[in-house]
Design a protein around this motif. Structure first.
Motif: not given
Length: 269
Positions: A99-107
């Motif tokens: 279940s653990k997750a992480a991301a860098v989101v660039v817009r």
């Protein structure tokens, strides 16, 4: 094996086209980001805050030229922490977990979307170190490195290390092309991967870090109809996991990258 010696190996990271230079002396991998910033649209190096190894990365900033907003998103307690990378700091993403997750989101925020290449030549890539355990769970069965657009969307470019193999996929309005390395990467080892799209051709390159130098293992090419790679302005570019258009991590299958990432780059020619 070709020792990546001339500017080709070092400049592959910053998106500068190079030619071969047989007989040149080996060059060392960069050891400090105090060097001149690379002239690329996007460059994320995880060096934007101070902290000890293992502490949470609170933010990531673009030192490239494109105007962007960057957000760190997490799920079920996942987080990005500092780890020593090939230059300075790297971002350590969650280990294999249900279940653990992480991301860098660039817009992209500029008047012109510099991260939507259309028919232009572009290169993108990152440095990475893959964990020994990185797949086998139904909700974490892939390792997305850099991605914009989803597989079933109108356009996509993506770098992934699935089942231990580096690959690059670019899809447009005329079709999709996949370039894949023929051998798996070693776990707990730093690599630098880049993908160049030029017309209907993809070139995937993989370099292995060895005592401060980079050994070139590729490149590998693939070709086919691609066409226009145009992403809707709201489509996020993500590092480390797959997200929806709103930036939320896909719970059913985030394809979380398990390991460390550094020096993410995108260059539009």
């Amino acid at each position: 094996m070709l020792r990546s010696t001339c500017l080709a190996a070092t400049l592959a990271l910053v998106g500068v086209a190079t030619q071969g230079c047989a007989g040149a002396e080996p060059v060392s991998a960069p050891t400090s980001l105090e060097q001149p910033k690379p002239r690329v649209n996007l460059f994320l190096a995880f060096d934007d805050s101070v902290g000890v190894e293992g502490s949470v990365v609170p933010r990531v900033e673009n030192t490239g030229t494109a105007p962007v907003d960057i957000e760190l998103v997490t799920q079920s307690g996942g987080r990005i922490v500092r780890e020593h990378g090939p230059t300075r700091n790297a971002g350590r993403f969650p280990a294999l977990d249900r279940s653990k997750a992480a991301a860098v989101v660039v817009r992209s925020t500029g008047r012109n979307d510099a991260l939507s290449p259309g028919t232009r030549t572009f290169r993108f890539g990152a440095d990475f170190r893959l964990d020994a355990e990185s797949d086998g769970l139904p909700t974490d069965n892939g390792n997305n490195l850099v991605q914009r657009g989803l597989y079933d969307g109108p356009a996509q470019y993506k770098l992934q290390i699935d089942k231990g193999y580096a690959s690059c996929r670019v899809a447009g309005d005329r079709g999709a092309v996949l370039a894949r390395a023929p051998m798996p990467v070693e776990t707990d080892q730093w690599y630098r991967v880049t993908c160049l799209r030029q017309g209907d051709s993809l070139k995937l390159n993989l370099l292995k870090e060895d005592d401060g130098e980079w050994d070139s293992l590729g490149p590998w090419t693939a070709s086919g109809r691609i066409g226009l790679v145009r992403l809707a302005r709201g489509t996020p570019l993500t590092i480390g996991a797959k997200t929806l258009a709103g930036g939320e991590i896909v719970r059913s299958g985030p394809d979380q990258f398990n390991g460390a990432v550094d020096n993410v780059q995108f260059k539009l020619f």
